[in-house]
Design an enzyme around this catalytic site. Structure first.
Site, PDB file in Angstrom:
ATOM      1  N   THR A   1      -5.943   0.602  -4.457  1.00 53.23           N
ATOM      2  CA  THR A   1      -5.704   0.728  -5.943  1.00 53.23           C
ATOM      3  C   THR A   1      -4.325   0.574  -6.796  1.00 53.23           C
ATOM      4  O   THR A   1      -4.242   0.956  -7.573  1.00 53.23           O
ATOM      5  CB  THR A   1      -5.528   2.762  -5.187  1.00 53.23           C
TER       6      THR A   1
ATOM      7  N   THR B   1      -2.536  -2.525  -5.129  1.00 50.85           N
ATOM      8  CA  THR B   1      -2.783  -3.590  -5.721  1.00 50.85           C
ATOM      9  C   THR B   1      -3.653  -4.081  -6.547  1.00 50.85           C
ATOM     10  O   THR B   1      -3.282  -5.686  -6.874  1.00 50.85           O
ATOM     11  CB  THR B   1      -2.035  -4.344  -4.688  1.00 50.85           C
TER      12      THR B   1
ATOM     13  N   GLY C   1      -5.046   3.641   6.112  1.00 53.62           N
ATOM     14  CA  GLY C   1      -4.170   3.674   5.082  1.00 53.62           C
ATOM     15  C   GLY C   1      -5.204   3.745   4.255  1.00 53.62           C
ATOM     16  O   GLY C   1      -6.519   3.604   4.147  1.00 53.62           O
ATOM     17  N   ASP C   2      -5.683   4.452   2.670  1.00 52.80           N
ATOM     18  CA  ASP C   2      -6.778   4.280   2.054  1.00 52.80           C
ATOM     19  C   ASP C   2      -8.254   5.194   2.726  1.00 52.80           C
ATOM     20  O   ASP C   2      -9.242   4.758   2.039  1.00 52.80           O
ATOM     21  CB  ASP C   2      -7.259   2.835   1.071  1.00 52.80           C
TER      22      ASP C   2
ATOM     23  N   ALA D   1       1.389   4.636  -2.108  1.00 57.50           N
ATOM     24  CA  ALA D   1       0.189   5.223  -1.571  1.00 57.50           C
ATOM     25  C   ALA D   1      -0.673   5.301  -3.080  1.00 57.50           C
ATOM     26  O   ALA D   1      -0.357   5.129  -3.876  1.00 57.50           O
ATOM     27  CB  ALA D   1       0.752   6.432  -1.322  1.00 57.50           C
ATOM     28  N   GLY D   2      -1.751   5.069  -2.983  1.00 58.98           N
ATOM     29  CA  GLY D   2      -2.855   5.976  -4.307  1.00 58.98           C
ATOM     30  C   GLY D   2      -4.095   6.395  -3.821  1.00 58.98           C
ATOM     31  O   GLY D   2      -4.457   5.876  -2.964  1.00 58.98           O
ATOM     32  N   HIS D   3      -4.052   7.498  -4.232  1.00 55.48           N
ATOM     33  CA  HIS D   3      -4.970   8.692  -3.698  1.00 55.48           C
ATOM     34  C   HIS D   3      -5.591   8.316  -5.258  1.00 55.48           C
ATOM     35  O   HIS D   3      -5.178   8.931  -6.340  1.00 55.48           O
ATOM     36  CB  HIS D   3      -4.291   9.934  -3.698  1.00 55.48           C
TER      37      HIS D   3
ATOM     38  N   LYS E   1      -9.050  12.801  -1.636  1.00 55.54           N
ATOM     39  CA  LYS E   1     -10.400  13.828  -1.872  1.00 55.54           C
ATOM     40  C   LYS E   1     -10.043  15.039  -0.894  1.00 55.54           C
ATOM     41  O   LYS E   1     -10.841  16.262  -1.199  1.00 55.54           O
ATOM     42  CB  LYS E   1     -11.729  13.334  -1.476  1.00 55.54           C
TER      43      LYS E   1
ATOM     44  N   GLN F   1      -0.394   6.858   3.381  1.00 56.43           N
ATOM     45  CA  GLN F   1      -0.389   5.708   4.804  1.00 56.43           C
ATOM     46  C   GLN F   1      -1.122   6.462   5.881  1.00 56.43           C
ATOM     47  O   GLN F   1      -2.320   7.041   5.692  1.00 56.43           O
ATOM     48  CB  GLN F   1       1.058   5.240   5.016  1.00 56.43           C
TER      49      GLN F   1
ATOM     50  N   LYS G   1      -7.634  10.739   1.421  1.00 52.32           N
ATOM     51  CA  LYS G   1      -7.377  11.961   2.189  1.00 52.32           C
ATOM     52  C   LYS G   1      -7.352  12.316   0.444  1.00 52.32           C
ATOM     53  O   LYS G   1      -7.388  13.707   0.895  1.00 52.32           O
ATOM     54  CB  LYS G   1      -5.990  10.885   2.666  1.00 52.32           C
TER      55      LYS G   1
HETATM   56  P1  IMP Z   1       4.292  -1.313   1.504  1.00 54.14           P
HETATM   57  O1  IMP Z   1       4.357  -0.066   2.356  1.00 54.14           O
HETATM   58  O2  IMP Z   1       4.994  -1.262   0.718  1.00 54.14           O
HETATM   59  O3  IMP Z   1       6.271  -2.210   2.719  1.00 54.14           O
HETATM   60  O4  IMP Z   1       4.456  -2.353   2.549  1.00 54.14           O
HETATM   61  C1  IMP Z   1       3.617  -2.588   4.191  1.00 54.14           C
HETATM   62  C2  IMP Z   1       2.679  -2.755   4.270  1.00 54.14           C
HETATM   63  O5  IMP Z   1       2.346  -1.100   4.284  1.00 54.14           O
HETATM   64  C3  IMP Z   1       2.341  -3.501   3.759  1.00 54.14           C
HETATM   65  O6  IMP Z   1       0.905  -3.769   4.879  1.00 54.14           O
HETATM   66  C4  IMP Z   1       1.137  -2.476   2.881  1.00 54.14           C
HETATM   67  O7  IMP Z   1      -0.101  -3.473   2.465  1.00 54.14           O
HETATM   68  C5  IMP Z   1       0.715  -1.309   3.798  1.00 54.14           C
HETATM   69  N1  IMP Z   1       0.739  -0.188   2.616  1.00 54.14           N
HETATM   70  C6  IMP Z   1       1.626   1.094   2.515  1.00 54.14           C
HETATM   71  N2  IMP Z   1       1.017   1.390   1.204  1.00 54.14           N
HETATM   72  C7  IMP Z   1      -0.053   2.022   1.760  1.00 54.14           C
HETATM   73  C8  IMP Z   1      -1.734   2.540   1.261  1.00 54.14           C
HETATM   74  O8  IMP Z   1      -1.725   3.630   1.258  1.00 54.14           O
HETATM   75  N3  IMP Z   1      -2.650   2.320   1.636  1.00 54.14           N
HETATM   76  C9  IMP Z   1      -2.904   0.873   2.627  1.00 54.14           C
HETATM   77  N4  IMP Z   1      -1.950   0.204   3.005  1.00 54.14           N
HETATM   78  C10 IMP Z   1      -0.666   0.187   2.518  1.00 54.14           C
END
Ligand code: IMP
Length: 421
Positions: free
Chosen positions: A291, A293, A15-16, A43-45, A21, A216, A19
């Site tokens: 982005t 947390t 993740g991160d 997600a955080g874009h 961009k 993700q 994507k």
């Molecule tokens: P959840 O998706 O909030 O349930 O988190 C489950 C796991 O996925 C954790 O380790 C999160 O840090 C990770 N995770 C969820 N969404 C993202 C993302 O967009 N980027 C990176 N890690 C993510």
């Protein structure tokens, strides 16, 4: 890019990867429809338009282009409060936000969020109630966007059925008040709701250019990632098909997006993790903090086995390598080209252990390559890159057996190298 059909942009790491961009690039240069089909506001874009940085969590990246139709498919989970706030934010920046939301997508309730916050510590979830909402969907006691159009009394009955209400009935959340709030959200969301699977199939058969924006990434896949340190959806190309209602046979062009180094947030194995000294340099230079947390991201070396694993799941046709500019000035770089088990045996990608305990014994096998000193942020062609940067990309291509068609050398739209290979 040809006219018509589907281009999928999916995460090839943890993740991160940036994507947003890439989807933003294709939303501007090719797509007329942009779709999200998995995940939610976990997600955080971050997309940069001129001097403005926009952090999108639930909305597809095409909302920053007024010629693009944006779709949130039924595979997504929706926090109505966050989504409405995000729509407001985008509109206040002067964008129209042309959007359709599936009337079947599931709603994340405040009870889901409270329950996730109370129980997600081990996995270090984002605390957004994602997993609880997907669990309710599987248990068939979830609430969907279409349900928000019901009366507050009916919504209250549905809420009482949900797993999170039954297991984590937090007294801070008054059921009557919350049912009315959800009903109000329903009124605001109503204009966006429809059967997006039907709309999307219509766009497809009208030969529109449809861009799928994965959330993700492969290593967070609920069934095949480092379980249990995963998210709750399938962030693969197949997941995009299930979450949108477009048949798998149409997904024939997938870009795997990966950083020039590797990062992950959350707990769990990270075989190519680097030492804290280098991690600090990269983290500060690239501002590697979540982005969503704000948590510092863990940093590692480029990990070819991870890309190869994701390639099996998602069928990448090419890679986009992001943030190459961040590596300028590092004397020597490492690329993880395989793993070694406890007894010193080299392992191939397909021999990943399903056991987290065993995975933690695995050691990375590195190829060391010389770095480059030059600032590459103004390079616009592959040939303009310093020789060592070109070689770094070539090694990635060799060990993943994939062409690197896009290289990002900075956050701006223009700071992108597109290779005709
Ligand atoms: P959840 O998706 O909030 O349930 O988190 C489950 C796991 O996925 C954790 O380790 C999160 O840090 C990770 N995770 C969820 N969404 C993202 C993302 O967009 N980027 C990176 N890690 C993510």
């Amino acid at each position: 890019m040809s006219k018509g059909g589907i281009l999928s942009v999916v995460g090839a790491g943890f993740g991160d990867e940036g994507k947003g961009k890439i989807t933003d690039y294709y939303a501007n240069n090719w797509a007329n429809v942009v779709v999200r089909a998995n995940g939610g506001c976990n997600a955080g874009h971050t997309v940069t338009v001129g001097d403005t940085k926009v952090a999108l969590r639930a909305l597809p990246s095409g909302v920053l282009n007024d010629k693009v139709v944006n779709i949130i498919g039924h595979g997504c989970v929706i926090n109505p409060k966050e989504l409405l706030e995000e729509i407001d934010k985008v509109q206040s920046l002067g964008f129209e936000c042309i959007l359709f939301i599936s009337n079947r997508a599931h709603i994340i309730t405040e009870y889901d969020i409270a329950y996730d916050k109370a129980t997600g510590g081990k996995i270090r979830t984002t605390g957004n109630g994602i997993g609880i909402c997907y669990a309710e969907r599987a248990l068939r006691n979830g609430i969907r966007t279409c349900d928000l159009l019901e009366t507050p009394e009916k919504i209250k009955e549905l809420l009482k059925e949900t797993l999170s209400y039954q297991l984590y009935n937090d007294n801070d959340i008054d059921l009557d008040v919350y049912s009315s709030i959800l009903s109000e959200y329903g009124k605001s969301l109503k204009e966006y709701l429809c059967d997006t699977a039907i709309s999307l199939n219509g766009y497809l058969h009208h030969n529109d250019n449809i861009l799928f924006e994965g959330a993700q990434a492969a290593m967070l896949d609920n069934s095949y990632g480092y379980y249990p340190y995963v998210t709750s959806s399938n962030p693969t190309t197949a997941g995009l098909s299930v979450g949108s209602g477009i048949a798998p046979k149409y997904f024939n062009n997938t870009i795997g997006v990966i950083k020039a180094y590797c990062t992950r947030v959350g707990a769990g194995p990270f075989i190519s993790e680097c030492d804290e000294e280098l991690a600090n340099i990269i983290r500060e230079k690239a501002h590697e903090y979540g982005t969503v947390t704000g948590r510092p991201r863990r940093i590692g070396y480029f990990d070819c086995p991870i890309v190869n694993l994701g390639k099996q799941l998602s069928g990448y046709d090419s890679l986009a390598v992001m943030l190459l500019d961040i590596l300028s000035g590092i004397d020597e770089l490492k690329i993880c080209i395989g793993y070694e088990d406890k007894s010193g045996n080299a392992t191939a990608t397909y021999e990943y252990s399903p056991s987290i305990e065993r995975l933690e014994d695995f050691k990375p096998m590195f190829l060391t390559v010389p770095g480059w000193k030059e600032d590459i942020s103004s390079c616009r062609t592959f040939e303009e890159l310093p020789e060592n940067a070109q070689n770094y990309i070539k090694q990635i291509e060799e060990f993943t057996n994939l062409p690197v068609k896009i290289i990002s050398v900075g956050p701006d739209r223009e700071q992108t190298i597109i290779r005709d290979i």
